[in-house]
Design a protein around this motif. Structure first.
Motif, PDB file in Angstrom:
ATOM      1  N   UNK A   1      -0.652   8.497  -2.570  1.00  0.00           N
ATOM      2  CA  UNK A   1      -0.816   7.052  -2.669  1.00  0.00           C
ATOM      3  C   UNK A   1      -0.484   6.452  -1.304  1.00  0.00           C
ATOM      4  N   UNK A   2      -0.253   5.155  -1.253  1.00  0.00           N
ATOM      5  CA  UNK A   2       0.018   4.498   0.015  1.00  0.00           C
ATOM      6  C   UNK A   2       1.294   3.664  -0.060  1.00  0.00           C
ATOM      7  N   UNK A   3       1.919   3.452   1.088  1.00  0.00           N
ATOM      8  CA  UNK A   3       3.093   2.595   1.210  1.00  0.00           C
ATOM      9  C   UNK A   3       2.645   1.133   1.211  1.00  0.00           C
ATOM     10  N   UNK A   4       3.570   0.185   1.181  1.00  0.00           N
ATOM     11  CA  UNK A   4       3.178  -1.225   1.286  1.00  0.00           C
ATOM     12  C   UNK A   4       2.423  -1.537   2.573  1.00  0.00           C
ATOM     13  N   UNK A   5       2.624  -0.695   3.607  1.00  0.00           N
ATOM     14  CA  UNK A   5       1.938  -0.893   4.878  1.00  0.00           C
ATOM     15  C   UNK A   5       0.621  -0.129   4.956  1.00  0.00           C
ATOM     16  N   UNK A   6       0.252   0.567   3.860  1.00  0.00           N
ATOM     17  CA  UNK A   6      -1.009   1.281   3.835  1.00  0.00           C
ATOM     18  C   UNK A   6      -0.958   2.689   4.389  1.00  0.00           C
ATOM     19  N   UNK A   7       0.231   3.193   4.673  1.00  0.00           N
ATOM     20  CA  UNK A   7       0.359   4.539   5.221  1.00  0.00           C
ATOM     21  C   UNK A   7       0.417   5.571   4.094  1.00  0.00           C
ATOM     22  N   UNK A   8       0.099   6.840   4.395  1.00  0.00           N
ATOM     23  CA  UNK A   8       0.098   7.863   3.340  1.00  0.00           C
ATOM     24  C   UNK A   8       1.499   8.198   2.846  1.00  0.00           C
TER      25      UNK A   8
ATOM     26  N   UNK B   1       7.806  -5.792  -5.157  1.00  0.00           N
ATOM     27  CA  UNK B   1       6.586  -5.915  -4.367  1.00  0.00           C
ATOM     28  C   UNK B   1       5.437  -5.562  -5.299  1.00  0.00           C
ATOM     29  N   UNK B   2       4.901  -6.562  -5.953  1.00  0.00           N
ATOM     30  CA  UNK B   2       3.917  -6.342  -7.014  1.00  0.00           C
ATOM     31  C   UNK B   2       2.691  -5.594  -6.512  1.00  0.00           C
ATOM     32  N   UNK B   3       2.288  -5.878  -5.278  1.00  0.00           N
ATOM     33  CA  UNK B   3       1.065  -5.263  -4.759  1.00  0.00           C
ATOM     34  C   UNK B   3       1.196  -3.750  -4.643  1.00  0.00           C
ATOM     35  N   UNK B   4       2.292  -3.264  -4.043  1.00  0.00           N
ATOM     36  CA  UNK B   4       2.428  -1.817  -3.856  1.00  0.00           C
ATOM     37  C   UNK B   4       2.769  -1.105  -5.165  1.00  0.00           C
ATOM     38  N   UNK B   5       3.496  -1.769  -6.058  1.00  0.00           N
ATOM     39  CA  UNK B   5       3.764  -1.147  -7.362  1.00  0.00           C
ATOM     40  C   UNK B   5       2.469  -1.012  -8.160  1.00  0.00           C
ATOM     41  N   UNK B   6       1.586  -2.003  -8.039  1.00  0.00           N
ATOM     42  CA  UNK B   6       0.298  -1.922  -8.726  1.00  0.00           C
ATOM     43  C   UNK B   6      -0.575  -0.841  -8.112  1.00  0.00           C
TER      44      UNK B   6
ATOM     45  N   UNK C   1       4.332  -5.748 -12.918  1.00  0.00           N
ATOM     46  CA  UNK C   1       3.463  -4.662 -12.458  1.00  0.00           C
ATOM     47  C   UNK C   1       2.242  -4.536 -13.368  1.00  0.00           C
ATOM     48  N   UNK C   2       2.469  -4.628 -14.679  1.00  0.00           N
ATOM     49  CA  UNK C   2       1.361  -4.538 -15.632  1.00  0.00           C
ATOM     50  C   UNK C   2       0.325  -5.621 -15.365  1.00  0.00           C
ATOM     51  N   UNK C   3       0.778  -6.835 -15.120  1.00  0.00           N
ATOM     52  CA  UNK C   3      -0.144  -7.939 -14.858  1.00  0.00           C
ATOM     53  C   UNK C   3      -0.910  -7.702 -13.554  1.00  0.00           C
TER      54      UNK C   3
END
Length: 399
Positions: A72-79, A154-159, A195-197
């Motif tokens: 998956x990716x980190x909040x910064x988009x890294x592997x 951090x809803x974005x990275x958890x999603x 996260x679900x939302x």
């Protein structure tokens, strides 16, 4: 020697960082390993549910559980990599299993994640699977076997990690003699409600062509940090000790995530002696019960005067961090998506106003979400245990 500029017809080579980010995006959801966690017969599933305080009336089959590890990716988009739980029924046809994602609530200790610990999150996932479903429970980044610290709230990275767990589950299922239907149900509790939302919003926008959103049923989700959750910490709607824990976790986590940090030194935000060790408390190795014993009982004893006032009137980077995580209900659900928001008037961790705010926002987009209030006598945890039977009975089962 100076680097030569790119000329017409010759595009500049991407930097290693850009190339790594692009590769990480392409590899999202790649299954790395499947680790069996054991099997339970129906009687054992029922016993586990009862021990966890869950109603077990929907249990029908035994269950086999597995820990998946995936890219998956980190909040910064890294592997990076993450882990999660996949629970499948045994002793029944498993070729068309409806998937249900259960997103867990706030965990500070990586060892309490669903794929690692025999706790309520695993028990509820096993219960859902026992009725004839594929239960998928992501651990999130920084929890379970995922490296690094958890980017809390951090809803974005958890999603994104949850979406990639669903992708990994689709790859794992055929290797385990099962198949997952396209339509996905999503539920979650507390932080997992948020996260679900966020995950539902991604799926409904077409983030994974193999998946289509069906039912959404979050419980006690903090959907409105700026307008409901944070004000509730200062007007008495949120329990003072809960407020101390959540604020400490939120600020120390969010400070690492943004280009413009919330603070430069913990002493700007937290009083002595807490400033000396508060960031270390949330490194993933301390259970919540240990952390609580090292923090004060009130926000005014935790925070400096400046930050006690700042949290009542957020601005700058703090306000940006709050609003970035307050957009999970700002979307237009597709036709046929059933949304039920479970909450409780007696919840003093996530006030009912959070769900009411979310319902209003969804309604502005033409949705018709239903709110189920579990009562004035239901605290945060009780609202979850009361909601699970309704969710369990409303989830689709194998054809």
């Amino acid at each position: 020697m100076a680097a030569q500029p790119a000329t017409a017809g010759h595009a500049a080579e991407p930097t290693p960082a850009v190339a790594a980010t692009a590769r990480a995006e392409q590899e999202r959801g790649t299954l790395l390993s499947i680790a069996p966690l054991g099997k339970q017969n129906r009687a054992e599933v029922i016993a586990q549910a009862k021990e966890s305080g869950l109603e077990s009336g929907t249990a029908r089959h035994g269950v086999a559980s597995y820990r998946l590890t995936y890219r998956t990716i980190t909040p910064q988009g890294r592997p990076t990599t993450a882990s999660g739980l996949l629970a499948l029924p045994v002793g029944t046809d498993r070729h068309h299993l409806p998937p249900v994602v259960h997103a867990h609530g706030t965990l500070a200790y990586r060892g309490y994640a669903p794929s690692v610990a025999e706790g309520p999150d695993r028990a509820v996932s096993v219960l859902y699977a026992s009725a004839g479903r594929a239960a998928v429970a992501p651990d999130y980044l920084g929890l379970g076997t995922s490296p690094g610290r958890h980017p809390y709230m951090d809803a974005r990275s958890s999603a994104s990690a949850s979406l990639d767990m669903l992708r990994a589950a689709r790859s794992a299922a055929p290797k385990l003699g099962a198949g997952l239907d396209r339509k996905v149900s999503i539920t979650g509790f507390s932080q997992g409600g948020q996260v679900a939302m966020a995950l539902a919003r991604e799926l409904d926008a077409g983030a994974d062509p193999r998946s289509r959103l069906g039912m959404l049923a979050p419980v006690g989700g903090p959907f409105d940090l700026d307008g409901s959750e944070l004000p509730g910490m200062f007007d008495g709607r949120v329990d003072p000790q809960s407020a101390v824990f959540y604020i400490s976790f939120f600020l120390t986590s969010q400070n690492r995530l943004h280009l413009h940090p919330l603070y430069n030194h913990p002493g700007e935000v937290f009083r002595a002696p807490y400033a000396d060790y508060i960031e270390d408390l949330f490194d993933g190795s301390h259970p919540a019960e240990d952390i609580a014993g090292k923090l004060p009982g009130r926000l005014e004893d935790l925070l400096t005067d400046t930050w006690y006032k700042k949290l009542q009137h957020p601005s700058g980077a703090l306000l940006e961090a709050l609003r970035a995580n307050d957009r999970t209900c700002d979307w237009t659900p597709g036709r046929g998506v059933r949304i039920t928001l479970y909450t409780a008037t007696g919840d003093r961790d996530v006030p009912i106003a959070d769900s009411q705010s979310c319902a209003r926002e969804l309604a502005q987009h033409g949705a018709t979400p239903k709110i189920v209030d579990q009562g004035a006598d239901a605290d945060h945890s009780t609202s979850f245990f009361r909601s699970v039977p309704y969710i369990a009975r409303s989830l689709p089962v194998a054809r």
